[in-house]
Scaffold this motif. Structure first.
Motif, PDB file in Angstrom:
ATOM      1  N   VAL A   1       0.857  -1.180   0.000  1.00  0.00           N
ATOM      2  CA  VAL A   1       0.000   0.000   0.000  1.00  0.00           C
ATOM      3  C   VAL A   1       0.893   1.228   0.000  1.00  0.00           C
ATOM      4  CG1 VAL A   1      -1.808   1.262   1.211  1.00  0.00           C
ATOM      5  CG2 VAL A   1      -1.787  -1.247   1.268  1.00  0.00           C
ATOM      6  N   PHE A   2       0.731   2.087  -0.992  1.00  0.00           N
ATOM      7  CA  PHE A   2       1.600   3.256  -1.116  1.00  0.00           C
ATOM      8  C   PHE A   2       1.101   4.438  -0.293  1.00  0.00           C
ATOM      9  CE2 PHE A   2       2.788   0.585  -4.588  1.00  0.00           C
ATOM     10  CZ  PHE A   2       4.132   0.832  -4.790  1.00  0.00           C
ATOM     11  N   GLY A   3      -0.133   4.376   0.187  1.00  0.00           N
ATOM     12  CA  GLY A   3      -0.667   5.390   1.085  1.00  0.00           C
ATOM     13  C   GLY A   3      -0.763   4.844   2.490  1.00  0.00           C
ATOM     14  N   ASP A   4      -1.877   5.137   3.170  1.00  0.00           N
ATOM     15  CA  ASP A   4      -2.114   4.675   4.541  1.00  0.00           C
ATOM     16  C   ASP A   4      -3.018   3.449   4.555  1.00  0.00           C
ATOM     17  OD1 ASP A   4      -0.664   6.828   5.559  1.00  0.00           O
ATOM     18  OD2 ASP A   4      -2.454   8.088   5.779  1.00  0.00           O
ATOM     19  N   VAL A   5      -2.919   2.675   5.631  1.00  0.00           N
ATOM     20  CA  VAL A   5      -3.893   1.630   5.952  1.00  0.00           C
ATOM     21  C   VAL A   5      -4.714   2.145   7.121  1.00  0.00           C
ATOM     22  CG1 VAL A   5      -4.195  -0.682   6.898  1.00  0.00           C
ATOM     23  CG2 VAL A   5      -2.523  -0.297   5.079  1.00  0.00           C
ATOM     24  N   ARG A   6      -6.048   2.225   6.935  1.00  0.00           N
ATOM     25  CA  ARG A   6      -6.896   2.802   7.972  1.00  0.00           C
ATOM     26  C   ARG A   6      -8.133   1.943   8.191  1.00  0.00           C
ATOM     27  NH1 ARG A   6      -6.420   7.854   5.116  1.00  0.00           N
ATOM     28  NH2 ARG A   6      -8.688   8.045   4.987  1.00  0.00           N
ATOM     29  N   ALA A   7      -8.338   1.532   9.423  1.00  0.00           N
ATOM     30  CA  ALA A   7      -9.525   0.764   9.812  1.00  0.00           C
ATOM     31  C   ALA A   7      -9.552   0.692  11.327  1.00  0.00           C
ATOM     32  CB  ALA A   7      -9.493  -0.644   9.219  1.00  0.00           C
ATOM     33  N   PRO A   8     -10.715   0.498  11.938  1.00  0.00           N
ATOM     34  CA  PRO A   8     -10.737   0.320  13.396  1.00  0.00           C
ATOM     35  C   PRO A   8      -9.916  -0.896  13.835  1.00  0.00           C
ATOM     36  CG  PRO A   8     -12.925   0.868  12.596  1.00  0.00           C
ATOM     37  CD  PRO A   8     -12.082   0.622  11.383  1.00  0.00           C
ATOM     38  N   PHE A   9      -9.979  -1.993  13.051  1.00  0.00           N
ATOM     39  CA  PHE A   9      -9.306  -3.241  13.417  1.00  0.00           C
ATOM     40  C   PHE A   9      -8.466  -3.741  12.247  1.00  0.00           C
ATOM     41  CE2 PHE A   9      -9.341  -7.952  13.511  1.00  0.00           C
ATOM     42  CZ  PHE A   9      -8.695  -8.164  14.726  1.00  0.00           C
ATOM     43  N   VAL A  10      -7.188  -4.022  12.505  1.00  0.00           N
ATOM     44  CA  VAL A  10      -6.283  -4.565  11.485  1.00  0.00           C
ATOM     45  C   VAL A  10      -5.630  -5.823  12.053  1.00  0.00           C
ATOM     46  CG1 VAL A  10      -4.213  -4.169  10.096  1.00  0.00           C
ATOM     47  CG2 VAL A  10      -5.847  -2.303  10.456  1.00  0.00           C
ATOM     48  N   TYR A  11      -5.680  -6.911  11.286  1.00  0.00           N
ATOM     49  CA  TYR A  11      -5.162  -8.204  11.749  1.00  0.00           C
ATOM     50  C   TYR A  11      -4.279  -8.818  10.670  1.00  0.00           C
ATOM     51  CZ  TYR A  11      -5.213 -13.230  12.804  1.00  0.00           C
ATOM     52  OH  TYR A  11      -4.848 -14.535  13.035  1.00  0.00           O
ATOM     53  N   THR A  12      -3.177  -9.438  11.098  1.00  0.00           N
ATOM     54  CA  THR A  12      -2.316 -10.124  10.142  1.00  0.00           C
ATOM     55  C   THR A  12      -2.008 -11.532  10.616  1.00  0.00           C
ATOM     56  OG1 THR A  12      -0.153 -10.106   9.041  1.00  0.00           O
ATOM     57  CG2 THR A  12      -0.254  -9.135  11.224  1.00  0.00           C
ATOM     58  N   ASN A  13      -2.021 -12.476   9.683  1.00  0.00           N
ATOM     59  CA  ASN A  13      -1.708 -13.870   9.966  1.00  0.00           C
ATOM     60  C   ASN A  13      -0.637 -14.333   8.976  1.00  0.00           C
ATOM     61  OD1 ASN A  13      -2.699 -16.973   9.090  1.00  0.00           O
ATOM     62  ND2 ASN A  13      -2.464 -16.614  11.284  1.00  0.00           N
ATOM     63  N   TYR A  14       0.631 -14.034   9.308  1.00  0.00           N
ATOM     64  CA  TYR A  14       1.775 -14.408   8.463  1.00  0.00           C
ATOM     65  C   TYR A  14       1.638 -13.923   7.026  1.00  0.00           C
ATOM     66  CZ  TYR A  14       3.345 -17.264  12.339  1.00  0.00           C
ATOM     67  OH  TYR A  14       3.766 -17.677  13.557  1.00  0.00           O
ATOM     68  N   HIS A  15       1.005 -12.781   6.830  1.00  0.00           N
ATOM     69  CA  HIS A  15       0.834 -12.211   5.495  1.00  0.00           C
ATOM     70  C   HIS A  15       1.717 -10.976   5.398  1.00  0.00           C
ATOM     71  CE1 HIS A  15      -1.761 -11.879   1.829  1.00  0.00           C
ATOM     72  NE2 HIS A  15      -1.368 -10.608   1.904  1.00  0.00           N
ATOM     73  N   ALA A  16       2.653 -10.971   4.465  1.00  0.00           N
ATOM     74  CA  ALA A  16       3.600  -9.860   4.341  1.00  0.00           C
ATOM     75  C   ALA A  16       2.906  -8.619   3.787  1.00  0.00           C
ATOM     76  CB  ALA A  16       4.757 -10.259   3.432  1.00  0.00           C
ATOM     77  N   VAL A  17       3.028  -7.510   4.529  1.00  0.00           N
ATOM     78  CA  VAL A  17       2.380  -6.261   4.136  1.00  0.00           C
ATOM     79  C   VAL A  17       3.398  -5.130   4.232  1.00  0.00           C
ATOM     80  CG1 VAL A  17       0.454  -4.685   4.560  1.00  0.00           C
ATOM     81  CG2 VAL A  17       0.218  -7.119   5.134  1.00  0.00           C
ATOM     82  N   LYS A  18       3.504  -4.344   3.167  1.00  0.00           N
ATOM     83  CA  LYS A  18       4.365  -3.158   3.193  1.00  0.00           C
ATOM     84  C   LYS A  18       3.494  -1.926   3.011  1.00  0.00           C
ATOM     85  CE  LYS A  18       8.488  -0.965   1.288  1.00  0.00           C
ATOM     86  NZ  LYS A  18       9.637  -1.099   0.355  1.00  0.00           N
TER      87      LYS A  18
END
Length: 258
Positions: A147-164
């Protein structure tokens, strides 16, 4: 009124001949920017396009939409399946956006992606912001998101998923089984095994997890006041989100000044 699950007639499709095989490589070169992770979005997009143009993966389409795209719901794994979706503009999904890993999908949005909820298991690239009204779930470890901008949400969850994330991560709660979200800006990540996570989750969700989450280290039933949160089941969490439920407990009302 029927739910719109896929781009409308303005979208160009390889299956209908409105998107030509000759135009696909130049389309990828013009729109896909990501270079993150060993299996980057660009590499995966090129791989799928080559297979599709060679006559393989005939049940998964390549779709290109120019301009803002507004849908009620989007699921790449439902028929007709989308193996590669490129939106040149903003993608607005009133309900749930969900991409898939089996069958695999690549989604590229050159603007902002905004949805009620986001569940991503496949390859996702967003040049603007990634925004959800309720939850964003990054699940499975064989794909990635950039994501080249922002990540916005009340709840953010990751399960071994690569995120930049080139911008920031802005949420009331960011949790998961490991810290896989890389961001240019610092953000608060809380391990899912901490009591603070339990206190922030919706009571309805806690009932779903009750049999698995709240055990002590010996596997016996835990004291409800001192629980041992073993792990969040990502598939049960995703099923909960698919029902349009809020993962977080309601924030306490602010006190009015006298």
């Amino acid at each position: 009124m029927p739910t719109t699950k896929h781009p409308g007639p303005k979208a160009k499709r390889l299956s209908t001949g409105t998107l030509t095989p000759e135009g696909v490589p130049s389309l990828l070169k013009r729109t896909v920017r990501g270079r993150f992770a060993k299996s980057s979005t660009l590499r995966e997009a090129r791989r799928f396009a080559a297979q599709r143009l060679a006559g393989e993966c005939s049940d998964c389409d390549i779709i290109h939409h120019e301009g803002q795209l507004v849908l009620d719901e989007l699921s790449t794994g439902r028929r007709p399946r989308m193996g590669l979706l490129i939106v040149e503009g903003d993608l607005i999904v009133k309900g749930r956006y969900e991409d898939s890993l089996d069958p695999g999908s690549v989604v590229v949005v050159t603007g902002t992606l905004r949805a009620g909820d986001v569940i991503t298991k496949g390859f996702l690239e967003v040049h603007g912001d990634l925004i959800a009204e309720r939850s964003i779930l990054f699940i499975d470890n064989d794909a990635c998101c950039e994501v080249f901008g922002d990540v916005r949400a009340p709840f953010v969850y990751t399960n071994y998923h690569a995120v930049k994330v080139h911008g920031g991560v802005k949420a009331r709660l960011v949790t998961g089984d490991a810290k896989h979200i890389r961001s240019q800006q610092k953000y608060a990540f809380i391990e899912e095994t901490t009591r603070e996570v339990r206190e922030r989750l919706s009571p309805k969700l806690l009932k779903v997890f009750a049999d698995e989450m709240f055990e002590d280290e010996e596997g016996d039933e835990a004291d409800p006041d001192e629980p041992w949160i073993d792990a969040i089941d990502p598939e049960k969490l995703a099923a909960f989100v698919r029902r349009g439920q809020s993962v977080l407990a309601e924030a306490p009302p602010s006190r009015r000044r006298k």
